[in-house]
Design a protein around this motif. Sequence first.
Motif, PDB file in Angstrom:
ATOM      1  N   ILE A 315       0.830  -1.199   0.000  1.00 24.42           N
ATOM      2  CA  ILE A 315       0.000   0.000   0.000  1.00 24.42           C
ATOM      3  C   ILE A 315       0.865   1.250   0.000  1.00 24.42           C
ATOM      4  O   ILE A 315       0.592   2.227  -0.717  1.00 24.42           O
ATOM      5  N   SER A 316       1.929   1.247   0.788  1.00 26.52           N
ATOM      6  CA  SER A 316       2.813   2.406   0.862  1.00 26.52           C
ATOM      7  C   SER A 316       3.493   2.680  -0.476  1.00 26.52           C
ATOM      8  O   SER A 316       3.551   3.822  -0.954  1.00 26.52           O
ATOM      9  N   ILE A 317       4.004   1.626  -1.125  1.00 30.89           N
ATOM     10  CA  ILE A 317       4.696   1.797  -2.409  1.00 30.89           C
ATOM     11  C   ILE A 317       3.735   2.297  -3.477  1.00 30.89           C
ATOM     12  O   ILE A 317       4.055   3.223  -4.253  1.00 30.89           O
ATOM     13  N   LEU A 318       2.542   1.733  -3.539  1.00 32.90           N
ATOM     14  CA  LEU A 318       1.585   2.142  -4.560  1.00 32.90           C
ATOM     15  C   LEU A 318       1.080   3.562  -4.326  1.00 32.90           C
ATOM     16  O   LEU A 318       0.791   4.295  -5.277  1.00 32.90           O
ATOM     17  N   ALA A 319       0.999   3.963  -3.059  1.00 29.60           N
ATOM     18  CA  ALA A 319       0.638   5.351  -2.767  1.00 29.60           C
ATOM     19  C   ALA A 319       1.760   6.290  -3.193  1.00 29.60           C
ATOM     20  O   ALA A 319       1.505   7.360  -3.763  1.00 29.60           O
ATOM     21  N   ASP A 320       3.005   5.910  -2.941  1.00 31.52           N
ATOM     22  CA  ASP A 320       4.148   6.731  -3.371  1.00 31.52           C
ATOM     23  C   ASP A 320       4.179   6.886  -4.890  1.00 31.52           C
ATOM     24  O   ASP A 320       4.575   7.931  -5.420  1.00 31.52           O
ATOM     25  N   ALA A 321       3.762   5.822  -5.597  1.00 30.02           N
ATOM     26  CA  ALA A 321       3.730   5.865  -7.063  1.00 30.02           C
ATOM     27  C   ALA A 321       2.468   6.534  -7.590  1.00 30.02           C
ATOM     28  O   ALA A 321       2.292   6.642  -8.809  1.00 30.02           O
ATOM     29  N   GLU A 322       1.591   6.959  -6.681  1.00 31.87           N
ATOM     30  CA  GLU A 322       0.325   7.612  -7.011  1.00 31.87           C
ATOM     31  C   GLU A 322      -0.593   6.709  -7.838  1.00 31.87           C
ATOM     32  O   GLU A 322      -1.392   7.171  -8.644  1.00 31.87           O
ATOM     33  N   MET A 323      -0.472   5.402  -7.619  1.00 32.38           N
ATOM     34  CA  MET A 323      -1.411   4.464  -8.227  1.00 32.38           C
ATOM     35  C   MET A 323      -2.667   4.326  -7.389  1.00 32.38           C
ATOM     36  O   MET A 323      -3.707   3.890  -7.886  1.00 32.38           O
ATOM     37  N   ILE A 324      -2.565   4.677  -6.114  1.00 31.19           N
ATOM     38  CA  ILE A 324      -3.722   4.682  -5.220  1.00 31.19           C
ATOM     39  C   ILE A 324      -3.643   5.949  -4.381  1.00 31.19           C
ATOM     40  O   ILE A 324      -2.636   6.655  -4.378  1.00 31.19           O
ATOM     41  N   GLY A 325      -4.736   6.227  -3.662  1.00 34.37           N
ATOM     42  CA  GLY A 325      -4.746   7.396  -2.802  1.00 34.37           C
ATOM     43  C   GLY A 325      -3.810   7.256  -1.617  1.00 34.37           C
ATOM     44  O   GLY A 325      -3.329   6.162  -1.301  1.00 34.37           O
ATOM     45  N   ALA A 326      -3.568   8.368  -0.947  1.00 33.00           N
ATOM     46  CA  ALA A 326      -2.582   8.388   0.131  1.00 33.00           C
ATOM     47  C   ALA A 326      -3.154   7.982   1.474  1.00 33.00           C
ATOM     48  O   ALA A 326      -2.400   7.781   2.430  1.00 33.00           O
ATOM     49  N   ASP A 327      -4.481   7.860   1.575  1.00 31.20           N
ATOM     50  CA  ASP A 327      -5.094   7.635   2.889  1.00 31.20           C
ATOM     51  C   ASP A 327      -5.841   6.309   2.965  1.00 31.20           C
ATOM     52  O   ASP A 327      -6.770   6.149   3.746  1.00 31.20           O
ATOM     53  N   GLY A 328      -5.418   5.333   2.181  1.00 28.75           N
ATOM     54  CA  GLY A 328      -6.119   4.051   2.178  1.00 28.75           C
ATOM     55  C   GLY A 328      -5.735   3.165   3.343  1.00 28.75           C
ATOM     56  O   GLY A 328      -4.604   3.187   3.816  1.00 28.75           O
ATOM     57  N   SER A 329      -6.682   2.372   3.778  1.00 29.57           N
ATOM     58  CA  SER A 329      -6.422   1.420   4.863  1.00 29.57           C
ATOM     59  C   SER A 329      -6.455   0.003   4.321  1.00 29.57           C
ATOM     60  O   SER A 329      -7.000  -0.276   3.244  1.00 29.57           O
ATOM     61  N   LEU A 330      -5.894  -0.914   5.072  1.00 28.15           N
ATOM     62  CA  LEU A 330      -5.912  -2.319   4.700  1.00 28.15           C
ATOM     63  C   LEU A 330      -7.335  -2.797   4.468  1.00 28.15           C
ATOM     64  O   LEU A 330      -7.626  -3.532   3.511  1.00 28.15           O
ATOM     65  N   GLU A 331      -8.254  -2.352   5.325  1.00 29.51           N
ATOM     66  CA  GLU A 331      -9.631  -2.813   5.244  1.00 29.51           C
ATOM     67  C   GLU A 331     -10.337  -2.311   3.986  1.00 29.51           C
ATOM     68  O   GLU A 331     -11.343  -2.893   3.562  1.00 29.51           O
ATOM     69  N   ASP A 332      -9.845  -1.230   3.389  1.00 26.90           N
ATOM     70  CA  ASP A 332     -10.433  -0.742   2.145  1.00 26.90           C
ATOM     71  C   ASP A 332     -10.238  -1.736   1.009  1.00 26.90           C
ATOM     72  O   ASP A 332     -11.060  -1.820   0.090  1.00 26.90           O
ATOM     73  N   TYR A 333      -9.142  -2.468   1.066  1.00 23.59           N
ATOM     74  CA  TYR A 333      -8.712  -3.277  -0.065  1.00 23.59           C
ATOM     75  C   TYR A 333      -8.852  -4.788   0.140  1.00 23.59           C
ATOM     76  O   TYR A 333      -8.929  -5.532  -0.829  1.00 23.59           O
ATOM     77  N   VAL A 334      -8.815  -5.228   1.374  1.00 21.70           N
ATOM     78  CA  VAL A 334      -8.699  -6.655   1.675  1.00 21.70           C
ATOM     79  C   VAL A 334      -9.774  -7.076   2.664  1.00 21.70           C
ATOM     80  O   VAL A 334     -10.057  -6.356   3.617  1.00 21.70           O
ATOM     81  N   ASP A 335     -10.360  -8.245   2.432  1.00 23.54           N
ATOM     82  CA  ASP A 335     -11.168  -8.861   3.480  1.00 23.54           C
ATOM     83  C   ASP A 335     -10.239  -9.786   4.247  1.00 23.54           C
ATOM     84  O   ASP A 335      -9.911 -10.885   3.796  1.00 23.54           O
TER      85      ASP A 335
END
Length: 342
Positions: A315-335
């Motif tokens: 999540i951190s790497i993809l946020a740094d690459a601006e592929m995802i937003g900067a304020d995402g949580s694990l629960e947003d993406y994964v069950d």
Amino acid sequence: MELHTSRLSRRPALAAAVLVPLGLAACGNRTVTRTDGSTTTVRFMLNWYPYGEHAPFYYGAEQGIFEEHGIDLRIEPGQGAAKTTQAVGAGEVNFGWADTPVVLGNIDNGVDVKSIGVFLQTTPSAVQFFADSGIDSAEDLAGLTIATSAGDAPTTTFPLFLEAAGLGAGEVTEQNIDPAGKNSALITGQVDALIGFAHDQSPIIAEASGKTLDSISYADVGLNFFSNGLITSGAQIAADRDIVQAMLDATSRSFAAAREDPEAAVAAMRGKDPQIAEPHVLLEQWNGTIDLLTTENSTSDVPGTNTEQDWETTISILADAEMIGADGSLEDYVDTGFTPAT
């Protein structure tokens, strides 16, 4: 990395792979459920046409592993991770196999999917080149022309690769080429190297060119993030968590079985698709996939078992690459309620 609990902001533009028009929502969410002792037909879409990485699904179906878990698996080819992700979110298929950066970006854009288990936990993203090119290390890439494809995960994270390798963006020339043309560009000498998934592309290029390839993985320079894994829709999870767990368990068992007998796993793919590669290419692709199933943080040898630490890094790497937003949580993406059975 601190994981926030707020929903991600809806970013107007991320990567091109995320921006495929949805156009599928009108189909409505069609989910599958089952009763005890029954076998349920499950539609499962790959990220692309079948290649060696997909051998476990065909092997698991052939060996009755999915059937033992109550699943009649119907495997369908895909046309890219974005289309697969959106087909799952719209309920056109029940489960999908897709690249994590693309999945997370689509979630940011409102697609109703969740990751339920990433299997390629070391990224296959790599710079690939012919072994006789004189490239021995990342530093040797300086001054070269490298084929990229706008919007895909390897290209979007390429600046982070260069930084990790101690190279500046201006030290290499990027030539944007359609994904279908990158292999040919390398073979014909139009470029010195290309970036993409080495476990898939390199065997194909070697077969077409008759030459040996080498590569420098993003993970080789300390840049690692999750890649392909199993996804389903939030609607499917709500409809029947048991069948989602069964799909994850059967997939995990199939990967473990294919890891134990690569030749038999690849043989199960014979005749399944007109575009399928030669068996020795498929075998090389699957053997390359085996090396990607864990990370140095893996606490289990059960395929598809993920650690929170690796998710945080991704999540951190993809946020740094601006592929995802900067304020995402694990629960947003994964069950996180799903873990492969041991």
